[in-house]
Structures are given as structure tokens and as C-alpha cells.
Scaffold this active site. Sequence first.
Site, mmCIF file in Angstrom:
data_model
loop_
_atom_site.group_PDB
_atom_site.id
_atom_site.type_symbol
_atom_site.label_atom_id
_atom_site.label_comp_id
_atom_site.label_asym_id
_atom_site.label_seq_id
_atom_site.Cartn_x
_atom_site.Cartn_y
_atom_site.Cartn_z
ATOM 1 C CG ASN A 10 -11.300 4.253 8.194
ATOM 2 O OD1 ASN A 10 -12.275 3.569 8.495
ATOM 3 N ND2 ASN A 10 -10.214 4.320 8.941
ATOM 4 C CG ASN A 179 5.597 1.761 14.401
ATOM 5 O OD1 ASN A 179 5.735 1.390 15.562
ATOM 6 N ND2 ASN A 179 4.593 2.556 14.034
ATOM 7 N N GLY A 210 14.563 3.903 7.625
ATOM 8 C CA GLY A 210 14.432 2.673 6.859
ATOM 9 C C GLY A 210 13.747 1.581 7.645
ATOM 10 C CG ASP A 240 -1.318 1.926 6.209
ATOM 11 O OD1 ASP A 240 -0.934 1.240 7.167
ATOM 12 O OD2 ASP A 240 -2.153 2.848 6.318
#
Length: 292
Positions: A10, A179, A210, A240
Site C-alpha cells: 500500500n 491480537n 506484550g 506487523d
Amino acid sequence: MTIYNLGSINADLAYSVPHLPLPGETLAASEMIRGLGGKGANMSVAAARAAGRVVHIGAVGKEGGWAVERLMEYGVDTRHIATVDAATGHAIILVDGQGENSIVIHHGANHAIPEELLGRVLADADTGDILLMQNETLLQPEAARMARKLGLRVAYAAAPFEAEAALAVLDHTDILVLNAVEMAQLEEATGLDLPRMGVKTVIVTEGGDGCRIHLAENGWKPERFAAPKVNAVDTTGAGDTFTGYLIAGIDRGMPLKQAVDLATRAAAIMVTRRGTADVIPDLKDVQDARLG
């Protein structure tokens, strides 16, 4: 070994705003930065900066040559990035004063990667190489099945989260990274708990707290890794960066816990910087950093 990353590319347009806008609200940005981004490109750059050998499989529009050149400068093998008729993908990123962000993505060329390119590239891979994927392109199920048949390990970052996309590749995934919010979404959408997902290694990131790892060989009992305490200015690309460093560490033969620790430190440095792929720390930065 080699990491083959089927990933998005992108142009990131990042705007600094006083707060994330409410519905109908117009805000003035104090700054705008144009840079290289996309979850795929970010992960390729992070893995390359972590001393991994990375082959990027993707596509850009005819105006996207600058992005390919930038990836090459960062050490990524760009020979298998196609130029297609669609416009290069782009993202509009709003970042507030606390480092939180809101992002709008246009897929563009990321949804026009030729399937024949995928087969041609993976045919040259060796047993034990890693296929890395996210949800900003198409062809993930085809790539995962092909990789498994060829003896590659499959690493899947389930972001942006899409239940249908995740269900299509879980049976072929060796390492799942997502996540905590995405993990909850996955469990709710599928009705599956960790043992029934069929993935032997699951790593759940928890932002400033963490991450935790769940391993089939340990009965899925979570093991937690604390994040270094830093002053975050921009969380864009931190996940990422974590994933790219993690997969590069695994590909280089690091024990999983050591690779997780390295990835956690890299992500902590990343949130202290404004930008995406262009500011991902290199391995020396991470090794030399004095983090709390």
C-alpha cells in the site's frame, strides 16, 4: 531458508489529528506523511530487517514502481511483484495524540494478484521454507493448500480479521498470529476453542501488555511475555513488525520463545516512531536498544 510472503503493498497516507473523528466531524491534520505500507509490505520489511530472506508475492498498479523500489532497498526480493491494471492499494491513516489510529484501506492491486504467479513462485520453494499470509490479499486458501503439499510451514496473521477467510486456512496453518480482539472474534465466529482449531502454535498479541503463546505440546496453557515499557507515539505497524520479526526468527532457527522476545522488543521500538514500513527498526536497533 526462505520466507515467501503473499502480502499487500500500500501507499500509506498518515495524518496526525488531535483525536480520532466522531461521525460527521471534520478535523484539521497537523501533519501528513506518505510512505510504504500494507500489512504484507510491513511484514516483508520487518522480516528482512530481522536478517530473514524474504520473497514478496504481490501486485502494484502501473504507478506503483516506487513501492517496489522501496521494498528492494530494504532487502526484500521483489522479482515476483506483478504490475497489474488496478491501482496500487492505499490506506488513509489517522493518528491521534496518544498514538491510537483509525485506518481506511482500498485494496486495489492487492486483490488482483495473478494465481499463476503464486504457483510459479512456490514451485521453487524448498521443504521447510515458510509461507506467510495476511487478509489484505486474495488467494490465501489456494496458497496454504499449495504450500502444505510442497512441505512448507504456513504462518497466518489473521488481520484484518475476517471469519470466512480464517476458516478457509486454519486447517492448513502451522503458526497463527493475531491480537486479543481478533482472537475473541475468531472464537465467537467459529465456536472453536484452541484445541479444535487445529493449529499447533498460536500467538496472541496484547499491545502494551506484550503477548501470550499457546502451544499444543503444552496443553494450550498460556505463557505470557511482557512488553518493554515505552512512550508510544504511533501504534501503526507495530503488530506487523512483531509478526515479521517473529517469522524471521523462526525461519533462522531461533527457539520460539527467543523469537517472541525479539519480536516484542522490535514492536516496542516501532511504537516510538511515526510511520509504517519506512521506520521499522533493523536488527542492530533492536539488539542495541535499552528498553525498560
